[in-house]
Write a protein that holds these residues in place. Structure first.
Motif, PDB file in Angstrom:
ATOM      1  N   ASP A  54      -6.503  -8.300   8.193  1.00 23.68           N
ATOM      2  CA  ASP A  54      -5.560  -9.088   7.398  1.00 23.68           C
ATOM      3  C   ASP A  54      -4.550  -8.148   6.771  1.00 23.68           C
ATOM      4  O   ASP A  54      -4.938  -7.172   6.119  1.00 23.68           O
ATOM      5  CB  ASP A  54      -6.293  -9.835   6.280  1.00 23.68           C
ATOM      6  CG  ASP A  54      -7.257 -10.878   6.805  1.00 23.68           C
ATOM      7  OD1 ASP A  54      -6.862 -11.634   7.714  1.00 23.68           O
ATOM      8  OD2 ASP A  54      -8.401 -10.933   6.312  1.00 23.68           O
ATOM      9  N   PRO A  55      -3.244  -8.443   6.919  1.00 22.73           N
ATOM     10  CA  PRO A  55      -2.235  -7.601   6.268  1.00 22.73           C
ATOM     11  C   PRO A  55      -2.394  -7.667   4.749  1.00 22.73           C
ATOM     12  O   PRO A  55      -2.765  -8.703   4.201  1.00 22.73           O
ATOM     13  CB  PRO A  55      -0.906  -8.215   6.692  1.00 22.73           C
ATOM     14  CG  PRO A  55      -1.200  -9.278   7.673  1.00 22.73           C
ATOM     15  CD  PRO A  55      -2.657  -9.550   7.661  1.00 22.73           C
ATOM     16  N   THR A  56      -2.136  -6.551   4.088  1.00 24.81           N
ATOM     17  CA  THR A  56      -2.141  -6.517   2.625  1.00 24.81           C
ATOM     18  C   THR A  56      -0.718  -6.239   2.153  1.00 24.81           C
ATOM     19  O   THR A  56       0.184  -6.009   2.964  1.00 24.81           O
ATOM     20  CB  THR A  56      -3.102  -5.434   2.084  1.00 24.81           C
ATOM     21  OG1 THR A  56      -2.549  -4.145   2.333  1.00 24.81           O
ATOM     22  CG2 THR A  56      -4.488  -5.547   2.694  1.00 24.81           C
ATOM     23  N   ALA A  68       4.406   2.862   5.974  1.00 28.41           N
ATOM     24  CA  ALA A  68       3.133   2.396   6.527  1.00 28.41           C
ATOM     25  C   ALA A  68       2.762   1.078   5.860  1.00 28.41           C
ATOM     26  O   ALA A  68       2.855   0.941   4.642  1.00 28.41           O
ATOM     27  CB  ALA A  68       2.038   3.426   6.289  1.00 28.41           C
ATOM     28  N   ASN A  69       2.361   0.116   6.669  1.00 35.39           N
ATOM     29  CA  ASN A  69       1.858  -1.171   6.198  1.00 35.39           C
ATOM     30  C   ASN A  69       0.357  -1.183   6.424  1.00 35.39           C
ATOM     31  O   ASN A  69      -0.120  -0.737   7.478  1.00 35.39           O
ATOM     32  CB  ASN A  69       2.512  -2.312   6.967  1.00 35.39           C
ATOM     33  CG  ASN A  69       4.004  -2.343   6.748  1.00 35.39           C
ATOM     34  OD1 ASN A  69       4.461  -2.713   5.692  1.00 35.39           O
ATOM     35  ND2 ASN A  69       4.761  -1.911   7.743  1.00 35.39           N
ATOM     36  N   TYR A  70      -0.388  -1.734   5.466  1.00 35.75           N
ATOM     37  CA  TYR A  70      -1.847  -1.642   5.500  1.00 35.75           C
ATOM     38  C   TYR A  70      -2.517  -2.971   5.828  1.00 35.75           C
ATOM     39  O   TYR A  70      -1.931  -4.043   5.624  1.00 35.75           O
ATOM     40  CB  TYR A  70      -2.361  -1.095   4.161  1.00 35.75           C
ATOM     41  CG  TYR A  70      -2.049   0.373   4.034  1.00 35.75           C
ATOM     42  CD1 TYR A  70      -3.013   1.329   4.308  1.00 35.75           C
ATOM     43  CD2 TYR A  70      -0.777   0.804   3.690  1.00 35.75           C
ATOM     44  CE1 TYR A  70      -2.716   2.684   4.218  1.00 35.75           C
ATOM     45  CE2 TYR A  70      -0.476   2.152   3.612  1.00 35.75           C
ATOM     46  CZ  TYR A  70      -1.452   3.078   3.873  1.00 35.75           C
ATOM     47  OH  TYR A  70      -1.151   4.410   3.805  1.00 35.75           O
ATOM     48  N   TRP A  85      -3.827   1.134   8.971  1.00 32.85           N
ATOM     49  CA  TRP A  85      -2.386   1.124   8.704  1.00 32.85           C
ATOM     50  C   TRP A  85      -1.608   1.185  10.004  1.00 32.85           C
ATOM     51  O   TRP A  85      -2.124   1.547  11.058  1.00 32.85           O
ATOM     52  CB  TRP A  85      -1.976   2.266   7.783  1.00 32.85           C
ATOM     53  CG  TRP A  85      -2.032   3.633   8.384  1.00 32.85           C
ATOM     54  CD1 TRP A  85      -1.006   4.298   8.996  1.00 32.85           C
ATOM     55  CD2 TRP A  85      -3.165   4.505   8.459  1.00 32.85           C
ATOM     56  NE1 TRP A  85      -1.429   5.529   9.424  1.00 32.85           N
ATOM     57  CE2 TRP A  85      -2.760   5.673   9.109  1.00 32.85           C
ATOM     58  CE3 TRP A  85      -4.491   4.401   8.038  1.00 32.85           C
ATOM     59  CZ2 TRP A  85      -3.626   6.740   9.361  1.00 32.85           C
ATOM     60  CZ3 TRP A  85      -5.358   5.456   8.287  1.00 32.85           C
ATOM     61  CH2 TRP A  85      -4.925   6.609   8.930  1.00 32.85           C
ATOM     62  N   SER A  86      -0.335   0.808   9.873  1.00 36.25           N
ATOM     63  CA  SER A  86       0.560   0.770  11.022  1.00 36.25           C
ATOM     64  C   SER A  86       1.974   1.068  10.548  1.00 36.25           C
ATOM     65  O   SER A  86       2.347   0.715   9.429  1.00 36.25           O
ATOM     66  CB  SER A  86       0.507  -0.623  11.656  1.00 36.25           C
ATOM     67  OG  SER A  86       1.411  -0.739  12.715  1.00 36.25           O
ATOM     68  N   TYR A  87       2.735   1.698  11.399  1.00 37.83           N
ATOM     69  CA  TYR A  87       4.155   1.909  11.139  1.00 37.83           C
ATOM     70  C   TYR A  87       4.917   0.877  11.972  1.00 37.83           C
ATOM     71  O   TYR A  87       5.103   1.050  13.172  1.00 37.83           O
ATOM     72  CB  TYR A  87       4.576   3.338  11.487  1.00 37.83           C
ATOM     73  CG  TYR A  87       3.997   4.350  10.528  1.00 37.83           C
ATOM     74  CD1 TYR A  87       4.651   4.644   9.339  1.00 37.83           C
ATOM     75  CD2 TYR A  87       2.786   4.975  10.799  1.00 37.83           C
ATOM     76  CE1 TYR A  87       4.109   5.547   8.442  1.00 37.83           C
ATOM     77  CE2 TYR A  87       2.242   5.886   9.905  1.00 37.83           C
ATOM     78  CZ  TYR A  87       2.909   6.164   8.734  1.00 37.83           C
ATOM     79  OH  TYR A  87       2.374   7.052   7.837  1.00 37.83           O
TER      80      TYR A  87
END
Length: 114
Positions: A54-56, A68-70, A85-87
């Protein structure tokens, strides 16, 4: 690309597990090394069971890779907050890690070569 960052295809098959479940396996993972830090394995998003993530709202900024998105991982018994995480939109020179996810290897998340 920053001179101290190297991205290459990770040899072999890589797996990520959490809470006893396999979240993904990949023959197409990437290995990113950055200076003296330990190598990080980035899994193609297509090889990950995204239903467990689930994205935070958490983000961090890296001057060499971008924002970075977690993601939290939902296991049977708990939520592992910000465990991946993802860029989403990496800076120029880091495009290879777009659409990939990396995971914090802990006692609850295992990233391993099979």
């Amino acid at each position: 690309m920053a001179d101290h960052i190297k991205i290459r295809k990770a040899e072999g098959i890589w797996s990520v597990r959490a809470g006893g479940a396999v979240l993904g396996e990949s023959k197409n993972a990437l290995e990113l090394t950055e200076g003296d830090y330990p190598a990080v394995i980035y899994f193609p998003r297509a090889d990950i069971a995204m239903a467990f993530l689930d994205p935070t709202d958490t983000t961090t900024q890296c001057p060499h890779k971008g924002t970075a998105n977690y993601f939290s991982i939902q296991t049977k018994s708990e939520t592992l907050k910000d465990a991946a995480w993802s860029y989403e939109d990496p800076i120029d020179g880091m495009e290879r890690i777009k659409d990939h996810l990396a995971f914090y290897a802990t006692d609850k998340v295992a990233v391993e070569q099979l």
